[in-house]
Design a protein around this motif. Sequence first.
Motif, PDB file in Angstrom:
ATOM      1  N   GLN A 161       0.835  -1.204   0.000  1.00 33.23           N
ATOM      2  CA  GLN A 161       0.000   0.000   0.000  1.00 33.23           C
ATOM      3  C   GLN A 161       0.873   1.259   0.000  1.00 33.23           C
ATOM      4  O   GLN A 161       1.631   1.493   0.937  1.00 33.23           O
ATOM      5  N   PRO A 162       0.774   2.088  -1.059  1.00 35.67           N
ATOM      6  CA  PRO A 162       1.524   3.344  -1.072  1.00 35.67           C
ATOM      7  C   PRO A 162       0.871   4.387  -0.172  1.00 35.67           C
ATOM      8  O   PRO A 162      -0.328   4.311   0.128  1.00 35.67           O
ATOM      9  N   LEU A 163       1.655   5.346   0.267  1.00 34.58           N
ATOM     10  CA  LEU A 163       1.154   6.502   1.006  1.00 34.58           C
ATOM     11  C   LEU A 163       1.438   7.744   0.176  1.00 34.58           C
ATOM     12  O   LEU A 163       2.524   7.870  -0.413  1.00 34.58           O
ATOM     13  N   THR A 164       0.495   8.647   0.128  1.00 34.67           N
ATOM     14  CA  THR A 164       0.684   9.904  -0.583  1.00 34.67           C
ATOM     15  C   THR A 164      -0.219  10.957   0.028  1.00 34.67           C
ATOM     16  O   THR A 164      -0.861  10.717   1.056  1.00 34.67           O
ATOM     17  N   LEU A 165      -0.276  12.122  -0.592  1.00 32.99           N
ATOM     18  CA  LEU A 165      -1.026  13.234  -0.036  1.00 32.99           C
ATOM     19  C   LEU A 165      -2.513  13.104  -0.351  1.00 32.99           C
ATOM     20  O   LEU A 165      -2.901  12.934  -1.511  1.00 32.99           O
ATOM     21  N   ALA A 166      -3.340  13.186   0.692  1.00 29.99           N
ATOM     22  CA  ALA A 166      -4.799  13.172   0.525  1.00 29.99           C
ATOM     23  C   ALA A 166      -5.334  14.550   0.883  1.00 29.99           C
ATOM     24  O   ALA A 166      -5.039  15.079   1.964  1.00 29.99           O
ATOM     25  N   VAL A 167      -6.119  15.132  -0.033  1.00 30.29           N
ATOM     26  CA  VAL A 167      -6.671  16.476   0.171  1.00 30.29           C
ATOM     27  C   VAL A 167      -8.169  16.453  -0.078  1.00 30.29           C
ATOM     28  O   VAL A 167      -8.678  15.566  -0.765  1.00 30.29           O
ATOM     29  N   PRO A 168      -8.908  17.419   0.483  1.00 35.64           N
ATOM     30  CA  PRO A 168     -10.330  17.528   0.135  1.00 35.64           C
ATOM     31  C   PRO A 168     -10.480  17.740  -1.367  1.00 35.64           C
ATOM     32  O   PRO A 168      -9.651  18.407  -2.000  1.00 35.64           O
ATOM     33  N   SER A 169     -11.509  17.176  -1.945  1.00 34.32           N
ATOM     34  CA  SER A 169     -11.678  17.241  -3.396  1.00 34.32           C
ATOM     35  C   SER A 169     -11.865  18.656  -3.924  1.00 34.32           C
ATOM     36  O   SER A 169     -11.649  18.910  -5.109  1.00 34.32           O
ATOM     37  N   ASP A 170     -12.276  19.605  -3.062  1.00 35.51           N
ATOM     38  CA  ASP A 170     -12.430  20.990  -3.512  1.00 35.51           C
ATOM     39  C   ASP A 170     -11.193  21.838  -3.208  1.00 35.51           C
ATOM     40  O   ASP A 170     -11.207  23.058  -3.396  1.00 35.51           O
ATOM     41  N   HIS A 171     -10.106  21.210  -2.752  1.00 39.56           N
ATOM     42  CA  HIS A 171      -8.867  21.936  -2.474  1.00 39.56           C
ATOM     43  C   HIS A 171      -8.150  22.236  -3.788  1.00 39.56           C
ATOM     44  O   HIS A 171      -8.258  21.491  -4.772  1.00 39.56           O
ATOM     45  N   ALA A 172      -7.400  23.318  -3.810  1.00 39.35           N
ATOM     46  CA  ALA A 172      -6.684  23.712  -5.023  1.00 39.35           C
ATOM     47  C   ALA A 172      -5.724  22.624  -5.494  1.00 39.35           C
ATOM     48  O   ALA A 172      -5.566  22.401  -6.705  1.00 39.35           O
ATOM     49  N   LEU A 173      -5.086  21.920  -4.559  1.00 38.95           N
ATOM     50  CA  LEU A 173      -4.140  20.870  -4.940  1.00 38.95           C
ATOM     51  C   LEU A 173      -4.820  19.662  -5.578  1.00 38.95           C
ATOM     52  O   LEU A 173      -4.159  18.862  -6.234  1.00 38.95           O
ATOM     53  N   ALA A 174      -6.124  19.540  -5.387  1.00 37.04           N
ATOM     54  CA  ALA A 174      -6.838  18.399  -5.956  1.00 37.04           C
ATOM     55  C   ALA A 174      -6.808  18.437  -7.483  1.00 37.04           C
ATOM     56  O   ALA A 174      -6.972  17.406  -8.140  1.00 37.04           O
ATOM     57  N   LYS A 175      -6.600  19.611  -8.055  1.00 30.42           N
ATOM     58  CA  LYS A 175      -6.567  19.752  -9.510  1.00 30.42           C
ATOM     59  C   LYS A 175      -5.147  19.641 -10.055  1.00 30.42           C
ATOM     60  O   LYS A 175      -4.952  19.648 -11.279  1.00 30.42           O
ATOM     61  N   ALA A 176      -4.151  19.558  -9.182  1.00 30.81           N
ATOM     62  CA  ALA A 176      -2.764  19.495  -9.623  1.00 30.81           C
ATOM     63  C   ALA A 176      -2.408  18.081 -10.079  1.00 30.81           C
ATOM     64  O   ALA A 176      -2.950  17.094  -9.586  1.00 30.81           O
ATOM     65  N   THR A 177      -1.521  17.994 -11.049  1.00 28.40           N
ATOM     66  CA  THR A 177      -1.065  16.678 -11.509  1.00 28.40           C
ATOM     67  C   THR A 177      -0.135  16.033 -10.504  1.00 28.40           C
ATOM     68  O   THR A 177      -0.002  14.805 -10.451  1.00 28.40           O
ATOM     69  N   SER A 178       0.531  16.850  -9.697  1.00 31.95           N
ATOM     70  CA  SER A 178       1.411  16.344  -8.651  1.00 31.95           C
ATOM     71  C   SER A 178       1.670  17.449  -7.649  1.00 31.95           C
ATOM     72  O   SER A 178       1.317  18.613  -7.876  1.00 31.95           O
ATOM     73  N   ALA A 179       2.297  17.082  -6.546  1.00 29.68           N
ATOM     74  CA  ALA A 179       2.630  18.059  -5.508  1.00 29.68           C
ATOM     75  C   ALA A 179       3.986  17.696  -4.933  1.00 29.68           C
ATOM     76  O   ALA A 179       4.547  16.634  -5.228  1.00 29.68           O
ATOM     77  N   CYS A 180       4.522  18.579  -4.116  1.00 30.89           N
ATOM     78  CA  CYS A 180       5.783  18.309  -3.421  1.00 30.89           C
ATOM     79  C   CYS A 180       5.612  18.738  -1.973  1.00 30.89           C
ATOM     80  O   CYS A 180       4.612  19.364  -1.595  1.00 30.89           O
ATOM     81  N   LEU A 181       6.571  18.399  -1.151  1.00 32.17           N
ATOM     82  CA  LEU A 181       6.474  18.703   0.264  1.00 32.17           C
ATOM     83  C   LEU A 181       6.337  20.195   0.527  1.00 32.17           C
ATOM     84  O   LEU A 181       5.656  20.606   1.468  1.00 32.17           O
TER      85      LEU A 181
END
Length: 300
Positions: A161-181
């Motif tokens: 099981q991988p771990l990654t960033l989980a955000v609310p679906s209406d958050h700005a990052l939800a539309k990003a193709t990727s994120a960084c720390l």
Amino acid sequence: MDLYQIRYFLTIADVQSFTKASELLYVSQPSLSAGIKKLEQELDVILFERGGRRTLLTPAGQRFQESAKSILAAYQAARQDLQQLKEQPTLRIGTLHTLRSHHIAKLIGAFRQQYPNVTVVVLNGYLQDIKDWLEQGKIDVAITWLQEQDSDENSQLLFHQPLTLAVPSDHALAKATSACLRDLDGQPYIERINCEFWRAYDTLFADAGIQPNIVYSSNNEEWVISLIQVGMGMSIMPVWADLTAITYVSMTDLSLSRTIGLRWRKLQMVEPVAWFCNFVMEYDLDIDVSLDHLTIDRTT
């Protein structure tokens, strides 16, 4: 002192005759006499008055009679209790706080349908709790994080099981193709207390020169999920499929994963544990833990 001696003694005391007792017990009179003689030697008392028309208890025998009845009753109660345990065994399962209760409940429910006589006890704990409980015999089997040193004949892999960033679906990052720390700096963050990577996060954040704004902390995966779903913050967490109102965003500078599997104590593969392990291996956990649906750009 053996149980057969207790039975010999109580039967003779009841019928007041060695001859009648030997007939009732289906043993020869010499064997009966030898058993009582051995018991008297062990107790260092004379239990019966011999030589008369009836075999009567001595004062020491009268006092021992109640103790003998208690010993036999305790033995019979223990046998009944163990028989009940055999007919309706108990299986004690330890699970991590960071596993979803929804999936565990479905698994146990399906197991109970196939093995309705098994009583299931579920204990939730941290990784070290699970290890301690197994070692101490407080649980029979664990659904836990398997580390490299845990790969032996007492464990069975279930899924990665991988771990990654989980955000609310209406958050700005939800539309990003990727994120960084760096994108977490100052953002409302939900801390997963004592998760498997909990102690590593401070180092990760410090090395990245960031400080998320920790607004909530929880040791329960369902609470973390619910808090993200209502827009209270984001979290680095395992990928769970079919979560509404949550978007997973792949991270370019973070690669975390865990291996979930079964673990049991050495020499503790008793029947209910074997039933459960075999059942889980054939059961469809229905956990899509891949990141295939995420766009991962490792070049930025």
